[in-house]
Design an enzyme around this catalytic site. Sequence first.
Site, short mmCIF file in Angstrom:
data_model
loop_
_atom_site.label_atom_id
_atom_site.label_comp_id
_atom_site.label_asym_id
_atom_site.label_seq_id
_atom_site.Cartn_x
_atom_site.Cartn_y
_atom_site.Cartn_z
N GLU A 1 -5.44 -8.87 5.08
CA GLU A 1 -5.79 -8.24 6.35
C GLU A 1 -6.80 -7.13 6.08
O GLU A 1 -6.45 -5.98 5.86
CB GLU A 1 -4.53 -7.66 7.02
CG GLU A 1 -4.83 -7.02 8.38
CD GLU A 1 -3.91 -5.86 8.72
OE1 GLU A 1 -3.65 -5.66 9.91
OE2 GLU A 1 -3.46 -5.14 7.79
N ASP B 1 -0.93 -7.05 3.60
CA ASP B 1 -1.13 -6.08 4.66
C ASP B 1 -2.06 -4.96 4.22
O ASP B 1 -2.02 -4.51 3.06
CB ASP B 1 0.23 -5.49 5.05
CG ASP B 1 0.14 -4.46 6.15
OD1 ASP B 1 -0.15 -4.85 7.30
OD2 ASP B 1 0.36 -3.27 5.86
N ASP C 1 -25.47 -20.69 26.17
CA ASP C 1 -26.00 -19.73 27.12
C ASP C 1 -24.83 -18.89 27.59
O ASP C 1 -23.73 -18.94 27.01
CB ASP C 1 -26.75 -20.41 28.29
CG ASP C 1 -25.88 -21.34 29.11
OD1 ASP C 1 -24.67 -21.06 29.26
OD2 ASP C 1 -26.39 -22.37 29.59
N ASN D 1 0.83 -1.21 0.00
CA ASN D 1 0.00 0.00 0.00
C ASN D 1 0.86 1.25 0.00
O ASN D 1 0.54 2.24 -0.64
CB ASN D 1 -0.90 0.01 1.23
CG ASN D 1 -1.70 1.30 1.33
OD1 ASN D 1 -2.63 1.52 0.57
ND2 ASN D 1 -1.33 2.17 2.26
#
Length: 459
Positions: free
Chosen positions: A264, A240, A385, A152
Amino acid sequence: MRNFKLLGMAFLALCLFNCSQDEIVEEQQVIKPTKTDIEYSKRAGLKPIGSGVMMQAFYWDVPAGGTWWNTINSKVADWSNAGIDAIWLPPASKAHNGPFSMGYDPFDYFDFGEYNQMGSTETRFGSRAELINMITTAHNNGLSVIADIVINHNSGGASEANPYTGGNTWTDFNPMSGSFLRSATDFHANNVHSNDSGAFGGYPDLCHHQTYVQDWLWKNSNSVAKYYRDVIGFDGWRFDYVKGFEPWVVKDWKNEVGGFTVGEYWDSNVSTLDTWTSSAEASAFDFACYYKMKDAFMGNDLTALNDNMLWKQNASKAVTFVANHDTDEIIDNKILAYAYILTHEGYPTIFYNDYEEWLNKERLNNLIWIHNNLAGGSTDILHVDTDEYIARRNGYSNSGLVVYINNSNSWQERWVETNWSSTVIKDYTGHSGWEPTTQSGKWVKIQAPPKSYSVWSVK
C-alpha cells in the site's frame, strides 16, 4: 490505514528474562529456507494468484463480536465459483484495542485469538480455530489467502524509561504468546538512527535495521512471516503503509518466505509507484488509476482515462481497485469503474461491500467472467471523449475484447477497428442484442447503453 486513539493505560512489565534482547537473539537458531521463493499456487488445488480477481474480504468496522471469520467462511465457495482467485483478510493477530480493533494497531503478532489480553481472548474477527478453519475452506475451494501485514508501528506497550529519548515511552512489549518481546531499542529513536522513512499516528515506530527485529519478523524459523505461512496457512502478503519503511524490508521478507506480495504505497504519482515496485520487487496498488477513475467517473470526464497509470507503465505489478476500506470516493457510476478495471490490464480487486451489499452482484459476476475469459493481451485505446471510452484488448490465449463505456444519458454507437475479420461478435454483458459481423478490414459498428457499458468479443 486509519488513525487510532492511543489508550491511556499502562501495562505492568513482566521480568521474563535476565538477559537483554540482544543476548536472546544470539541464542536463537536462524534457519534459512531451502529455497527463497515458495510457490504457493502449487499448494494442492490453488488457483494461481493473478489468474482471476482478488476479493478484499472486509470493510472498515466489520461487525465486532468474533463472527467475521465464520462470515467469510460461508462465502468463499461462492466467490471461488464466481472467479475469485484470492481473498485479502484484515490484520489477523491481536491488536491494542482488542475486541474492537480492526488490527492496524498490532500488539501480539502470534495471538490469533487464543490469549486473554488487550481486553479479550478472541480478536474482533474470531478465534484462532475459526481463522484456520476459514483458511482451510478457502484452500479447499482453490483460493489463496493474503495476510494484511502491519510492521511499520506497534501499539499497546507499557511505559518504560527510554535512554534514547531521556524520558518514558510506550515501548515495553511483553505479549502473552511469549514471542517477539520488544523494548525501546527496537523502535525509533535508538542506537541505530532517529527515524526511518516515516512514523505513523504517534505509534512506536519499529526499526527494521535492528537484527533482532528482522529475525523476529521474517528471518528466524519461528518468525512472524514463517508462522503466518507455515502454521496459520497464509499464501501472500499485503503490506500496510509501506511509505513508513524502506522497500528493502518488503523485498527481504518476500525473498525469505515467498508468496504474492503487494504494498500500500498511497501515492498517485506513477513514477513513484513504479520505482517502489522495482525496489521492493513487489506489486503495488494502482492509486494513480484510482484517482484518474475518480476524475473520470465522479468528474464526468472520461478523458482522464487517457492519463498515465501504473497498469499502463508496468501492468504485471499493478493491483487495480475501485474502493477499499480506507478509500471509497467513487460513488457515482461505480459499476462503470469496475467495467474499466475488469476489462483492462493489472490484477483487479473487488471490495466486499460493493460485491455483497451495494452493487449488482450478477453484473459484477459477469465482469469477473469477462476478465477471466476474454481480457487478455495488450491494450489499445480506440476512442475517448468526455462521455465515451472505447478500448481493445488484443488477446493472448483468448480472443480479446472491445469495451465500450458510455457515461452519457443516451445510447451511443461508434465504428471501431477490431482484431477480427469477417467474424460475428456479440456483447457479452447482454446489454446490447446486436450480433454484427466485422468487415473484412476488421471494422464494425458497436453500441453501448446510457450510463453503462458493453463488452464485445467473438461469438
